[in-house]
Write an enzyme that holds these catalytic residues in place. Structure first.
Site, PDB file in Angstrom:
ATOM      1  N   VAL A  94      52.216  54.210  70.780  1.00  0.00           N
ATOM      2  CA  VAL A  94      52.630  55.480  71.395  1.00  0.00           C
ATOM      3  C   VAL A  94      51.617  55.840  72.488  1.00  0.00           C
ATOM      4  CG1 VAL A  94      53.178  57.903  70.999  1.00  0.00           C
ATOM      5  CG2 VAL A  94      53.685  56.206  69.220  1.00  0.00           C
ATOM      6  N   ASP A 123      54.372  43.144  49.776  1.00  0.00           N
ATOM      7  CA  ASP A 123      54.276  41.739  49.368  1.00  0.00           C
ATOM      8  C   ASP A 123      53.988  41.729  47.879  1.00  0.00           C
ATOM      9  OD1 ASP A 123      53.567  39.162  48.720  1.00  0.00           O
ATOM     10  OD2 ASP A 123      51.759  39.121  49.958  1.00  0.00           O
ATOM     11  N   PRO A 127      59.419  50.711  66.109  1.00  0.00           N
ATOM     12  CA  PRO A 127      60.771  50.373  65.640  1.00  0.00           C
ATOM     13  C   PRO A 127      60.991  50.806  64.185  1.00  0.00           C
ATOM     14  CG  PRO A 127      59.423  48.388  65.883  1.00  0.00           C
ATOM     15  CD  PRO A 127      58.602  49.536  66.384  1.00  0.00           C
ATOM     16  N   HIS A 152      50.250  52.259  64.908  1.00  0.00           N
ATOM     17  CA  HIS A 152      51.011  53.440  65.329  1.00  0.00           C
ATOM     18  C   HIS A 152      50.319  54.195  66.465  1.00  0.00           C
ATOM     19  CE1 HIS A 152      54.106  53.969  61.877  1.00  0.00           C
ATOM     20  NE2 HIS A 152      53.914  52.703  62.156  1.00  0.00           N
ATOM     21  N   ASP A 153      48.997  54.086  66.538  1.00  0.00           N
ATOM     22  CA  ASP A 153      48.305  54.678  67.687  1.00  0.00           C
ATOM     23  C   ASP A 153      48.656  53.907  68.960  1.00  0.00           C
ATOM     24  OD1 ASP A 153      46.600  56.382  69.121  1.00  0.00           O
ATOM     25  OD2 ASP A 153      44.960  54.946  68.985  1.00  0.00           O
ATOM     26  N   GLY A 210      49.758  53.972  74.238  1.00  0.00           N
ATOM     27  CA  GLY A 210      48.553  53.145  74.249  1.00  0.00           C
ATOM     28  C   GLY A 210      47.544  53.516  73.177  1.00  0.00           C
ATOM     29  N   HIS A 245      52.302  43.113  56.838  1.00  0.00           N
ATOM     30  CA  HIS A 245      53.004  43.549  55.624  1.00  0.00           C
ATOM     31  C   HIS A 245      52.688  42.653  54.434  1.00  0.00           C
ATOM     32  CE1 HIS A 245      56.231  46.065  57.995  1.00  0.00           C
ATOM     33  NE2 HIS A 245      54.998  46.517  58.126  1.00  0.00           N
ATOM     34  N   THR A 246      51.700  41.823  54.548  1.00  0.00           N
ATOM     35  CA  THR A 246      51.175  41.091  53.395  1.00  0.00           C
ATOM     36  C   THR A 246      50.317  42.021  52.539  1.00  0.00           C
ATOM     37  OG1 THR A 246      49.941  39.131  52.673  1.00  0.00           O
ATOM     38  CG2 THR A 246      49.096  40.245  54.625  1.00  0.00           C
ATOM     39  N   SER A 269      45.603  59.063  69.986  1.00  0.00           N
ATOM     40  CA  SER A 269      46.500  60.236  69.990  1.00  0.00           C
ATOM     41  C   SER A 269      47.062  60.528  68.608  1.00  0.00           C
ATOM     42  CB  SER A 269      47.636  60.044  71.003  1.00  0.00           C
ATOM     43  OG  SER A 269      48.341  58.847  70.748  1.00  0.00           O
ATOM     44  N   ASP A 310      47.087  37.274  53.033  1.00  0.00           N
ATOM     45  CA  ASP A 310      47.389  35.842  52.963  1.00  0.00           C
ATOM     46  C   ASP A 310      48.772  35.571  53.553  1.00  0.00           C
ATOM     47  OD1 ASP A 310      49.130  36.898  51.119  1.00  0.00           O
ATOM     48  OD2 ASP A 310      48.056  36.141  49.365  1.00  0.00           O
ATOM     49  N   ARG A 325      47.539  50.137  59.641  1.00  0.00           N
ATOM     50  CA  ARG A 325      48.781  50.684  60.193  1.00  0.00           C
ATOM     51  C   ARG A 325      48.514  51.820  61.185  1.00  0.00           C
ATOM     52  NH1 ARG A 325      53.220  54.176  57.624  1.00  0.00           N
ATOM     53  NH2 ARG A 325      55.092  53.593  58.788  1.00  0.00           N
ATOM     54  N   ASN A 357      55.921  58.572  61.072  1.00  0.00           N
ATOM     55  CA  ASN A 357      54.599  58.948  60.562  1.00  0.00           C
ATOM     56  C   ASN A 357      54.619  59.966  59.419  1.00  0.00           C
ATOM     57  OD1 ASN A 357      53.485  57.304  62.544  1.00  0.00           O
ATOM     58  ND2 ASN A 357      53.155  58.991  63.988  1.00  0.00           N
TER      59      ASN A 357
HETATM   60  C1  HEM Z   1      57.685  44.902  63.291  1.00  0.00           C
HETATM   61  C2  HEM Z   1      57.944  46.189  63.201  1.00  0.00           C
HETATM   62  C3  HEM Z   1      57.467  47.032  62.062  1.00  0.00           C
HETATM   63  C4  HEM Z   1      58.225  47.857  61.311  1.00  0.00           C
HETATM   64  C5  HEM Z   1      59.700  48.118  61.471  1.00  0.00           C
HETATM   65  C6  HEM Z   1      57.351  48.433  60.315  1.00  0.00           C
HETATM   66  C7  HEM Z   1      57.768  49.346  59.365  1.00  0.00           C
HETATM   67  C8  HEM Z   1      56.978  49.770  58.316  1.00  0.00           C
HETATM   68  C9  HEM Z   1      57.416  50.681  57.302  1.00  0.00           C
HETATM   69  C10 HEM Z   1      58.789  51.347  57.242  1.00  0.00           C
HETATM   70  C11 HEM Z   1      56.404  50.841  56.424  1.00  0.00           C
HETATM   71  C12 HEM Z   1      56.399  51.740  55.183  1.00  0.00           C
HETATM   72  C13 HEM Z   1      56.227  53.165  55.666  1.00  0.00           C
HETATM   73  C14 HEM Z   1      56.549  54.198  54.632  1.00  0.00           C
HETATM   74  O1  HEM Z   1      56.658  53.900  53.455  1.00  0.00           O
HETATM   75  O2  HEM Z   1      56.684  55.352  55.029  1.00  0.00           O
HETATM   76  C15 HEM Z   1      55.313  50.030  56.887  1.00  0.00           C
HETATM   77  C16 HEM Z   1      54.111  49.901  56.262  1.00  0.00           C
HETATM   78  C17 HEM Z   1      53.043  49.198  56.773  1.00  0.00           C
HETATM   79  N1  HEM Z   1      52.992  48.606  58.010  1.00  0.00           N
HETATM   80 FE1  HEM Z   1      54.537  48.226  59.212  1.00  0.00          FE
HETATM   81  N2  HEM Z   1      56.097  47.938  60.483  1.00  0.00           N
HETATM   82  C18 HEM Z   1      56.104  47.090  61.547  1.00  0.00           C
HETATM   83  C19 HEM Z   1      55.016  46.433  62.088  1.00  0.00           C
HETATM   84  C20 HEM Z   1      53.732  46.584  61.633  1.00  0.00           C
HETATM   85  C21 HEM Z   1      52.558  46.149  62.334  1.00  0.00           C
HETATM   86  C22 HEM Z   1      52.566  45.496  63.723  1.00  0.00           C
HETATM   87  C23 HEM Z   1      51.496  46.448  61.557  1.00  0.00           C
HETATM   88  C24 HEM Z   1      50.032  46.219  61.821  1.00  0.00           C
HETATM   89  C25 HEM Z   1      49.554  45.246  62.569  1.00  0.00           C
HETATM   90  C26 HEM Z   1      52.006  47.063  60.356  1.00  0.00           C
HETATM   91  C27 HEM Z   1      51.264  47.435  59.277  1.00  0.00           C
HETATM   92  C28 HEM Z   1      51.758  48.057  58.161  1.00  0.00           C
HETATM   93  C29 HEM Z   1      50.990  48.247  56.954  1.00  0.00           C
HETATM   94  C30 HEM Z   1      49.614  47.701  56.686  1.00  0.00           C
HETATM   95  C31 HEM Z   1      51.799  48.988  56.074  1.00  0.00           C
HETATM   96  C32 HEM Z   1      51.412  49.530  54.691  1.00  0.00           C
HETATM   97  C33 HEM Z   1      50.710  50.849  54.892  1.00  0.00           C
HETATM   98  C34 HEM Z   1      50.231  51.524  53.626  1.00  0.00           C
HETATM   99  O3  HEM Z   1      50.320  50.969  52.539  1.00  0.00           O
HETATM  100  O4  HEM Z   1      49.769  52.672  53.756  1.00  0.00           O
HETATM  101  N3  HEM Z   1      53.361  47.155  60.460  1.00  0.00           N
HETATM  102  N4  HEM Z   1      55.683  49.398  58.054  1.00  0.00           N
END
Ligand code: HEM
Ligand SMILES: *[C@@H]1O[C@H](CO)[C@@H](O)[C@H](O)[C@H]1NC(C)=O
Ligand SMILES: *[C@@H]1O[C@H](CO)[C@@H](O)[C@H](O)[C@H]1NC(C)=O
Length: 323
Positions: free
Chosen positions: A72, A243, A166, A68-69, A74, A196-197, A78, A251, A64, A96
């Site tokens: 924002v 998941d 977003p 997030h890097d 590129g 998010h798997t 940062s 998966d 993640r 963040n």
């Molecule tokens: C499509 C738009 C996306 C939205 C709206 C989104 C939103 C979120 C949110 C709200 C969380 C939980 C954050 C928290 O509890 O504070 C999360 C977790 C996570 N996101 Fe996304 N996300 C998106 C796309 C992505 C992308 C593109 C990736 C990586 C390629 C990603 C990887 C992850 C991972 C791995 C977690 C779990 C992090 C952890 O357990 O520390 N997400 N995301």
């Protein structure tokens, strides 16, 4: 003799043409450090391996960080910058604050790499390698990561808060637009959401959905409510896995859960809610290979977002502050 002269002149001319067309548009490449830091990959891998062995979730957190890097300004490292007297960085931005994690792991990797090859490898590239290694460690696909990014000397709180990342309440249209603004297609968006798997989210990011949401499985909503109280401010940081079938495995069960209306975030379930991306969710839920192929392609594309190259930026010695 004459033939040789002609040949070398031809080569000189060719090189001039090549350099005039391609020099300014420096490209990332997978062998960027093969001479300057040959043991980079095993060095990074070892630290990531140890961190993930200690806490499996760390793989998700590191993946993640890269997202997030890149979103924002590129992929420029940062997100790793602490606040200074001249700027407030991205760490306390809405998406963040109390949410992104893994900075200590990046610090450990960086100090190890600095000992091996001082001043050579950027923090931005370390994020890219770390994301790749994390996915692989949880059973996901392997890919060749492109390198050669340099680090920013500044970070912007307002850029991180501007909506480029977003929110979890996003509509499908917003998700598609936010990714398109970064040069990523809606297919890339659906494949990348497959991240998010793995990993977890805090109650505050899905409370509204599990109490008031539509297109949500009733028993899933009720069971998730048990660790996420309805009242704002109570249990905001309680975490649930994104998941719930296989939170530590890379998966396709994330997509299968969406078919069952068990997406945790609104932004997850909108991918399968009668709209234009339904067919992709179905396809990924049925084919690990297809998901992996599109995910890898999209990760490489995401890693190409506005890198600093050439003489732009710097190679930070400490990822937390400019040199
Ligand atoms: C499509 C738009 C996306 C939205 C709206 C989104 C939103 C979120 C949110 C709200 C969380 C939980 C954050 C928290 O509890 O504070 C999360 C977790 C996570 N996101 Fe996304 N996300 C998106 C796309 C992505 C992308 C593109 C990736 C990586 C390629 C990603 C990887 C992850 C991972 C791995 C977690 C779990 C992090 C952890 O357990 O520390 N997400 N995301
Ligand atoms: C970030 O979180 C901390 C701890 O919860 C809080 O005190 C602070 O106000 C938050 N910062 C911003 C900018 O929201
Ligand atoms: C659910 O919606 C109602 C009515 O809009 C609102 O008052 C309540 O705060 C919402 N509950 C949660 C947990 O979001």
């Amino acid at each position: 003799m004459e033939c040789n002269t002609h040949t070398s002149m031809l080569i000189v001319v060719l090189m001039m043409i090549l350099s005039s067309c391609c020099y300014s548009q420096a490209q990332l490449s997978s062998d960027f450090y093969s001479e300057s830091c040959p043991s980079l990959f095993p060095a990074v891998r070892r630290v990531v391996q140890r961190a993930v062995a200690r806490e499996r979730r760390m793989a998700a957190s590191l993946l993640r960080l890269f997202f997030h890097d890149c979103f924002v300004n590129g992929c420029d490292g940062s997100i790793l910058l602490d606040d200074t007297s001249s700027f407030v960085g991205e760490k306390t931005a809405g998406p963040n604050n109390n949410s992104v994690r893994g900075f200590e792991v990046i610090d450990r990797i960086k100090s190890r790499v600095e000992r091996l090859c001082p001043g050579v490898v950027s923090c931005a590239d370390i994020l890219a390698i770390t994301a790749r290694d994390s996915v692989l460690l949880l059973g996901g696909p392997r890919w060749s990561v492109k390198l050669g990014r340099r680090d920013s000397t500044t970070a912007s709180l307002s850029a991180a808060n501007s909506g480029v990342i977003p929110p979890p309440t996003s509509t499908l249209t917003n998700l598609i637009n936010r990714f398109r603004a970064q040069g990523l297609s809606s297919r890339d968006m659906v494949a990348l959401s497959g991240a998010h798997t793995i990993g977890q989210a805090r109650c505050v990011t899905f409370r509204n959905r599990i109490y008031n949401g539509s297109n949500i499985d009733r028993s899933f909503a009720l069971s998730t409510q048990r660790s996420c109280p309805a009242a704002t401010g109570s249990g905001d940081n309680n975490a649930a896995v994104l998941d719930s079938r296989s939170p530590g495995r890379f998966d396709v069960s994330y997509y299968k859960r969406l078919l069952n209306h068990m997406g945790l975030l609104t932004s997850d379930q909108v991918l399968f809610n009668g709209g234009s991306t339904d067919s992709l969710v179905i396809a990924y839920s049925r084919s690990l290979n297809r998901f992996y192929r599109d995910f890898v392609r999209a990760m490489i594309k995401m890693g190409d977002i506005s890198p600093l190259t050439g003489s732009n930026g710097q190679i930070r010695t400490n990822c937390r502050r400019p040199n």
